[in-house]
Design a protein around this motif. Sequence first.
Motif, mmCIF file in Angstrom:
data_model
loop_
_atom_site.group_PDB
_atom_site.id
_atom_site.type_symbol
_atom_site.label_atom_id
_atom_site.label_comp_id
_atom_site.label_asym_id
_atom_site.label_seq_id
_atom_site.Cartn_x
_atom_site.Cartn_y
_atom_site.Cartn_z
ATOM 1 N N LEU A 22 7.194 6.843 3.795
ATOM 2 C CA LEU A 22 7.636 5.996 5.026
ATOM 3 C C LEU A 22 9.014 6.350 5.263
ATOM 4 O O LEU A 22 9.263 6.321 6.187
ATOM 5 C CB LEU A 22 8.191 5.242 3.453
ATOM 6 N N SER A 23 9.587 7.736 4.463
ATOM 7 C CA SER A 23 10.901 8.115 4.360
ATOM 8 C C SER A 23 10.549 8.972 5.642
ATOM 9 O O SER A 23 11.295 9.303 7.109
ATOM 10 C CB SER A 23 11.560 8.671 3.378
ATOM 11 N N ARG A 42 3.937 -1.973 6.289
ATOM 12 C CA ARG A 42 3.465 -3.784 5.970
ATOM 13 C C ARG A 42 2.701 -3.887 4.733
ATOM 14 O O ARG A 42 2.843 -3.356 3.796
ATOM 15 C CB ARG A 42 3.322 -4.650 6.393
ATOM 16 N N LYS A 43 1.780 -2.479 4.552
ATOM 17 C CA LYS A 43 0.672 -2.655 3.189
ATOM 18 C C LYS A 43 1.465 -1.810 2.281
ATOM 19 O O LYS A 43 1.121 -2.117 1.776
ATOM 20 C CB LYS A 43 -0.345 -1.839 4.531
ATOM 21 N N SER A 44 2.600 -0.258 3.157
ATOM 22 C CA SER A 44 2.937 0.177 2.175
ATOM 23 C C SER A 44 3.753 -1.094 1.174
ATOM 24 O O SER A 44 3.739 -0.896 -0.771
ATOM 25 C CB SER A 44 3.799 0.778 2.499
ATOM 26 N N SER A 92 12.444 -5.666 -0.573
ATOM 27 C CA SER A 92 11.037 -5.308 -0.614
ATOM 28 C C SER A 92 10.307 -6.372 0.209
ATOM 29 O O SER A 92 9.499 -6.025 1.005
ATOM 30 C CB SER A 92 10.003 -5.394 -1.890
ATOM 31 N N ASN A 93 10.683 -8.248 0.182
ATOM 32 C CA ASN A 93 10.176 -8.827 0.734
ATOM 33 C C ASN A 93 11.353 -9.164 1.610
ATOM 34 O O ASN A 93 10.393 -9.332 3.014
ATOM 35 C CB ASN A 93 11.446 -10.294 0.116
ATOM 36 N N GLU A 94 12.468 -8.447 2.130
ATOM 37 C CA GLU A 94 13.378 -8.270 3.253
ATOM 38 C C GLU A 94 12.423 -7.690 3.717
ATOM 39 O O GLU A 94 11.928 -7.457 5.549
ATOM 40 C CB GLU A 94 14.729 -8.144 3.374
ATOM 41 N N ALA A 99 8.991 -6.239 8.907
ATOM 42 C CA ALA A 99 7.586 -5.443 9.832
ATOM 43 C C ALA A 99 6.766 -6.282 9.657
ATOM 44 O O ALA A 99 6.091 -5.724 10.622
ATOM 45 C CB ALA A 99 7.129 -4.490 8.202
ATOM 46 N N LEU A 100 6.614 -7.409 9.416
ATOM 47 C CA LEU A 100 5.220 -8.458 9.920
ATOM 48 C C LEU A 100 5.832 -8.912 11.211
ATOM 49 O O LEU A 100 5.640 -8.863 12.063
ATOM 50 C CB LEU A 100 5.245 -9.618 9.084
#
Length: 190
Positions: A22-23, A42-44, A92-94, A99-100
């Motif tokens: 990700l980084s 998003r999958k991550s 992570s929710n944010e 991402a979505l």
Amino acid sequence: MNAYIQELRTDHQRLSRLLHYLSDNLPGERRPLEPEMMQPVRKSIEYYREYSVVVHHGKEEALFRILVERDRSSQVYVDVLTAEHRLLVHTSNELYAIALGVERRKMSDRAMLAKIMQRFITTKIRHMRFEEDTVFPLLESRLTMDDWKRVIGELPVDSDPLFDRGAGEGYLGLLELLESHAGQAAEGRR
């Protein structure tokens, strides 16, 4: 080394691979924010929310409860880690929502996405380092054999849906990306 602690360390090593991917793929000045690139992000985050939050943190928190019973002075460490678990869930929710939104072409703020991703990555890496350097050694030295036997019944049992072969078909593309990324990183170090 205790088998349960080794399992937690293995989870950390695996999650570190994901965080490095990700980084290395943060959107920014030189890397455009393409909606197609959001699916692996998003999958991550889905993986993090499904496995790390529910199973991995569940294991840690069961162990932390017993640690505090054995050593009240460890409460301060457990409080910090538990608060960080909540912060990481919130972040992570944010990230997932952003991402979505980008994937569905409803949002395109690269700077905001990169900033939140970097904060999440940095916080999670620091968090894992603190657990490994400070709290895991306390667990190994303070918990008795009876404590370890007792905790077996409390620990969530679940296979890792990303890294355990055949565990989660929905993550095959992400696993292939991580393996490819690891190979490219190894070649770059030569």
